[in-house]
Design a protein around this motif. Structure first.
Motif, PDB file in Angstrom:
ATOM      1  N   ASP A   1      66.402  53.148  22.820  1.00 47.34           N
ATOM      2  CA  ASP A   1      65.641  52.755  24.005  1.00 47.34           C
ATOM      3  C   ASP A   1      66.021  53.607  25.207  1.00 47.34           C
ATOM      4  O   ASP A   1      65.159  53.998  26.005  1.00 47.34           O
ATOM      5  N   HIS A   2      67.317  53.909  25.333  1.00 43.81           N
ATOM      6  CA  HIS A   2      67.759  54.756  26.449  1.00 43.81           C
ATOM      7  C   HIS A   2      67.164  56.157  26.327  1.00 43.81           C
ATOM      8  O   HIS A   2      66.697  56.732  27.322  1.00 43.81           O
TER       9      HIS A   2
ATOM     10  N   PRO B   1      63.214  60.568  28.976  1.00 46.48           N
ATOM     11  CA  PRO B   1      62.740  61.763  28.265  1.00 46.48           C
ATOM     12  C   PRO B   1      63.009  63.036  29.056  1.00 46.48           C
ATOM     13  O   PRO B   1      63.179  63.016  30.289  1.00 46.48           O
ATOM     14  N   ILE B   2      63.038  64.148  28.342  1.00 42.69           N
ATOM     15  CA  ILE B   2      63.284  65.466  28.927  1.00 42.69           C
ATOM     16  C   ILE B   2      61.955  66.123  29.262  1.00 42.69           C
ATOM     17  O   ILE B   2      61.089  66.298  28.396  1.00 42.69           O
TER      18      ILE B   2
ATOM     19  N   CYS C   1      65.317  61.540   8.020  1.00 43.12           N
ATOM     20  CA  CYS C   1      64.942  60.880   9.270  1.00 43.12           C
ATOM     21  C   CYS C   1      64.691  59.380   9.054  1.00 43.12           C
ATOM     22  O   CYS C   1      63.808  59.001   8.282  1.00 43.12           O
ATOM     23  N   PRO C   2      65.431  58.499   9.744  1.00 42.11           N
ATOM     24  CA  PRO C   2      65.265  57.055   9.584  1.00 42.11           C
ATOM     25  C   PRO C   2      64.162  56.513  10.492  1.00 42.11           C
ATOM     26  O   PRO C   2      64.409  55.797  11.471  1.00 42.11           O
ATOM     27  N   SER C   3      62.920  56.830  10.161  1.00 46.43           N
ATOM     28  CA  SER C   3      61.793  56.483  11.033  1.00 46.43           C
ATOM     29  C   SER C   3      61.713  54.988  11.325  1.00 46.43           C
ATOM     30  O   SER C   3      61.323  54.582  12.426  1.00 46.43           O
ATOM     31  N   HIS C   4      62.084  54.171  10.361  1.00 47.95           N
ATOM     32  CA  HIS C   4      61.978  52.724  10.547  1.00 47.95           C
ATOM     33  C   HIS C   4      62.850  52.203  11.687  1.00 47.95           C
ATOM     34  O   HIS C   4      62.601  51.118  12.219  1.00 47.95           O
ATOM     35  N   LEU C   5      63.866  52.980  12.071  1.00 44.70           N
ATOM     36  CA  LEU C   5      64.759  52.535  13.136  1.00 44.70           C
ATOM     37  C   LEU C   5      64.133  52.648  14.524  1.00 44.70           C
ATOM     38  O   LEU C   5      64.542  51.938  15.442  1.00 44.70           O
ATOM     39  N   PHE C   6      63.170  53.550  14.689  1.00 41.92           N
ATOM     40  CA  PHE C   6      62.640  53.767  16.039  1.00 41.92           C
ATOM     41  C   PHE C   6      61.146  53.510  16.182  1.00 41.92           C
ATOM     42  O   PHE C   6      60.626  53.472  17.301  1.00 41.92           O
ATOM     43  N   LEU C   7      60.431  53.329  15.083  1.00 41.57           N
ATOM     44  CA  LEU C   7      58.977  53.167  15.198  1.00 41.57           C
ATOM     45  C   LEU C   7      58.588  51.937  16.006  1.00 41.57           C
ATOM     46  O   LEU C   7      57.612  51.964  16.765  1.00 41.57           O
TER      47      LEU C   7
ATOM     48  N   ARG D   1      72.026  58.791   6.930  1.00 35.17           N
ATOM     49  CA  ARG D   1      70.980  58.491   7.909  1.00 35.17           C
ATOM     50  C   ARG D   1      71.519  57.785   9.153  1.00 35.17           C
ATOM     51  O   ARG D   1      70.772  57.141   9.887  1.00 35.17           O
ATOM     52  N   GLN D   2      72.810  57.909   9.396  1.00 36.49           N
ATOM     53  CA  GLN D   2      73.394  57.345  10.614  1.00 36.49           C
ATOM     54  C   GLN D   2      73.093  58.270  11.792  1.00 36.49           C
ATOM     55  O   GLN D   2      73.243  59.488  11.690  1.00 36.49           O
ATOM     56  N   LEU D   3      72.682  57.683  12.908  1.00 40.48           N
ATOM     57  CA  LEU D   3      72.319  58.485  14.077  1.00 40.48           C
ATOM     58  C   LEU D   3      73.548  59.133  14.706  1.00 40.48           C
ATOM     59  O   LEU D   3      74.532  58.464  15.019  1.00 40.48           O
ATOM     60  N   LEU D   4      73.474  60.437  14.886  1.00 41.37           N
ATOM     61  CA  LEU D   4      74.524  61.188  15.575  1.00 41.37           C
ATOM     62  C   LEU D   4      74.063  61.654  16.950  1.00 41.37           C
ATOM     63  O   LEU D   4      74.875  61.954  17.824  1.00 41.37           O
ATOM     64  N   GLY D   5      72.758  61.724  17.132  1.00 39.85           N
ATOM     65  CA  GLY D   5      72.193  62.168  18.407  1.00 39.85           C
ATOM     66  C   GLY D   5      70.694  61.995  18.388  1.00 39.85           C
ATOM     67  O   GLY D   5      70.088  61.816  17.319  1.00 39.85           O
TER      68      GLY D   5
END
Length: 426
Positions: A45-46, A51-52, A78-84, A243-247
């Motif tokens: 969310d942050h 956005p850039i 890419c873990p799309s389900h985490l951000f869709l 699939r753990q988010l690093l950035g």
């Protein structure tokens, strides 16, 4: 790495599980990408709300009647389900209802996803709410909008072109063809026609790309497509093999993408002090090793640190075997690799082009493969099938003078040979 009876046991990813292998003498060097130590994962969310070089989605999409979100297929991490859910929520805030949102899996020429795979990619709730569809690379399902300055036809999925607001997602890794993945790749080749993709990929016969560097003619060609089919917002993530988010970066399709490059270089490039007699490599398990088509990337990374004349052991399940029908047809029906590579020099053929990558490795190294591919298929590729891994290693790696490396995540570990004294000078 576990000691047993004076031997060393290593665990390598293999499909959805793992295999253990026993080395008959001293420890091998483990070549692994460097995951940063994070106090907490990036807050999506942050990232979306800061956005850039772009307005936030809910502001940028205001007044639009429809939207399309491009996501990666199951061969990507890419873990799309985490951000869709967060992305769609912001489109709703902009006034675009679920019924006017489409999620398109940016397949390029990869195989289409089954319904179960589509549900897994986006999550059950999103699948119920929003139309989710596979991209089709047939020219009749795309629209020709023009050509790039290098002659690539800009032929893009009709649903992508029709949408008023376009969002590209994906993950960023080093990439042999275009230097770095992510960014505009979701649009092109992700939602382009097969003939358009083939022309862009054929540029590799004239131009090369440095790993981790987006400044090359092939990526410039695909980013030129943005002039005809703009992407209005981008969200890219950097993930590990689990699939753990690093950035994560979001915003303008070029500026935000480039902002993620330094972290990618820090994570996936590894300095290695020497080349090795033997390199044992796993692409990293599923989905990196689901098919030969994808596993070739790990093979190339292993070859980068193998001595000329040295050997590579590829541990890749390949339950989907070749992963590309054209590649399979060429390997199984054309007389030998010399004929194949000569034909590719005359006419670039998408899918079959992987033969050149394999041939480049096999000209310098013997490759032994432990997989679920039929032994005859492995031999036709030009590799040597392994039936029992430990027995093979005991027979071939018993000499204690051999220098051995193990790459458990070879699909996302990009080693660079730099002797210790050279590293100090950098």
């Amino acid at each position: 790495m576990i000691g047993k009876g004076g031997h060393l046991i290593y665990t390598l990813p293999y499909g959805q599980g793992s295999v253990q292998l026993t080395l008959p003498h001293a420890a091998a060097d483990s070549i692994v990408y460097q995951r940063p130590v994070l106090s907490s994962p990036p807050c999506m969310d942050h990232v979306l709300d800061h956005p850039i070089d772009s307005l936030r989605i809910q502001e940028a999409a205001k007044g639009c009647q429809s939207a399309v979100i491009l996501i990666s297929d199951s061969t990507r991490l890419c873990p799309s389900h985490l951000f869709l859910g967060s992305v769609i929520h912001r489109l709703n805030l902009a006034g675009i209802p679920d019924q006017q949102i489409r999620i398109i899996v940016a397949l390029g020429i990869h195989r289409k996803q089954s319904e179960d795979e589509l549900i897994q990619l986006v999550g059950p709730e999103i699948y119920r709410r929003v139309t989710v569809m596979n991209h089709s690379s047939l020219s009749e399902d795309c629209i020709l909008l023009g050509h790039t300055s290098l002659g690539t036809p800009v032929e893009i999925n009709k649903s992508v072109v029709a949408a008023e607001f376009r969002i590209a997602t994906g993950n960023i890794e080093p990439h042999a063809l275009v230097g770095i993945s992510g960014g505009a790749k979701a649009l092109f080749p992700g939602t382009a026609s097969a003939r358009a993709i083939e022309h862009n990929h054929s540029l590799s016969q004239r131009y090369t790309a440095a790993l981790g560097d987006p400044n090359n003619a092939i990526r410039a060609d695909l980013e030129e497509v943005l002039q005809l089919v703009p992407i209005h917002f981008m969200l890219n993530v950097i993930v590990d093999h689990e699939r753990q988010l690093l950035g994560a970066v979001a915003g303008d399709i070029i500026a935000a993408h480039r902002a993620g490059l330094e972290l990618v270089r820090q994570i996936f490039f590894v300095n290695v002090p020497q080349r090795y007699d033997w390199v044992i490599v796993s692409p990293g398990g599923h989905p990196k090793d689901a098919q030969l088509y994808q596993s070739v990337k790990a093979l190339k990374n292993a070859a980068a640190i193998t001595k000329p004349g040295g050997s590579i052991v590829l541990v890749a399940r390949c339950e989907e075997h070749y992963g590309n029908g054209t590649l399979q047809t060429w390997i199984e029906t054309i007389q030998d690799r010399a004929v194949m590579t000569q034909k590719l020099k005359q006419t670039f053929v998408l899918g079959a082009h992987k033969v050149e990558h394999i041939d480049h490795v096999l000209k310098q190294h013997d490759v032994y493969m432990y997989s679920e591919m039929p032994p005859a298929a492995v031999q036709l590729i030009g590799m040597h099938p392994i039936a029992k891994l430990d027995a093979f290693l005991a027979e071939h790696l018993a000499d204690s003078s051999l220098e051995i490396a193990i790459m458990p995540y070879g699909g996302m570990t990009f080693p660079q040979v730099k002797p210790p004294h050279a590293q100090k000078l950098l």
